[in-house]
Write an enzyme that holds these catalytic residues in place. Structure first.
Site, PDB file in Angstrom:
ATOM      1  N   ARG A   1       6.582 -22.516  45.723  1.00 40.25           N
ATOM      2  CA  ARG A   1       7.937 -22.113  46.112  1.00 40.25           C
ATOM      3  C   ARG A   1       7.957 -20.918  47.064  1.00 40.25           C
ATOM      4  O   ARG A   1       9.023 -20.493  47.491  1.00 40.25           O
ATOM      5  CB  ARG A   1       8.778 -21.816  44.877  1.00 40.25           C
ATOM      6  N   ASN A   2       6.782 -20.374  47.368  1.00 49.13           N
ATOM      7  CA  ASN A   2       6.748 -19.292  48.359  1.00 49.13           C
ATOM      8  C   ASN A   2       7.062 -19.914  49.714  1.00 49.13           C
ATOM      9  O   ASN A   2       6.483 -20.934  50.084  1.00 49.13           O
ATOM     10  CB  ASN A   2       5.387 -18.599  48.376  1.00 49.13           C
ATOM     11  N   ARG A   3       7.956 -19.301  50.469  1.00 46.84           N
ATOM     12  CA  ARG A   3       8.425 -19.866  51.735  1.00 46.84           C
ATOM     13  C   ARG A   3       7.642 -19.375  52.952  1.00 46.84           C
ATOM     14  O   ARG A   3       8.036 -19.630  54.088  1.00 46.84           O
ATOM     15  CB  ARG A   3       9.914 -19.544  51.914  1.00 46.84           C
TER      16      ARG A   3
ATOM     17  N   SER B   1       9.005 -13.544  51.489  1.00 43.33           N
ATOM     18  CA  SER B   1       8.926 -15.005  51.388  1.00 43.33           C
ATOM     19  C   SER B   1       8.758 -15.456  49.942  1.00 43.33           C
ATOM     20  O   SER B   1       8.776 -16.646  49.655  1.00 43.33           O
ATOM     21  CB  SER B   1       7.756 -15.521  52.237  1.00 43.33           C
TER      22      SER B   1
END
Length: 164
Positions: free
Chosen positions: A40-42, A140
């Site tokens: 889920r880190n962008r 992020s």
């Protein structure tokens, strides 16, 4: 007491124009031994948006290759620290990475982007006397969900100005 955790080696080619600094890899990244591994880190989305390339769909090594071609380097501001879990707020006894030493090896470097507040708080003082543009970026991390993705994309896209 929590165990000591260490950052990865920098990913940096001599011709890098932008250096993006995180704080310290989270648990998912440490377990997989790769930058920004949490699903889920962008990070990969945001950098891909900045350079106009879909990095999310690529294998990790291809992502790193794409960054090198785009002249983007990666590292972290914390060389090692004690931390329970992945949150920056839990970082204790931090040893800072020698950022000025890395920057000195990158003659084409124009800007440093700090991925989140902790990165900026640690990295800015070390690089304050440099000639580089120092850019604070919204984190992020999935832990920072207060800002809409479109706003993060817009702010991260500022890095593209230094890549041309």
């Amino acid at each position: 007491m929590s165990e000591r955790k260490s950052a990865f080696a920098p990913v940096a080619e001599r011709d890098a124009r932008v250096l993006i600094l995180g704080s310290l890899p989270g648990e998912a990244s440490l377990a997989e031994r790769r930058y920004y591994a949490h699903p889920r880190n962008r990070f990969w989305h945001l950098v891909g948006h900045t350079i106009g390339q879909d990095l999310v769909s690529l294998a990790y090594e291809a992502r790193l290759d794409a960054l090198k071609v785009a002249r983007i380097a990666l590292w972290d501001t914390v060389a090692s620290a004690r931390r329970e879990g992945s949150l920056d707020a839990a970082i204790r006894e931090a040893d800072h990475a020698p950022l000025a030493e890395l920057v000195a090896t990158l003659p084409d470097l124009r800007a440093v982007g700090f991925n989140g507040r902790t990165s900026a708080a640690i990295g800015r003082p070390q690089l304050a006397a440099s000639r580089l543009a120092l850019i604070d970026l919204p984190s992020s991390s999935p832990a920072y969900a207060a800002m809409p993705l479109a706003d993060k994309e817009r702010l991260w896209a500022r890095l593209a100005d230094f890549l041309a």
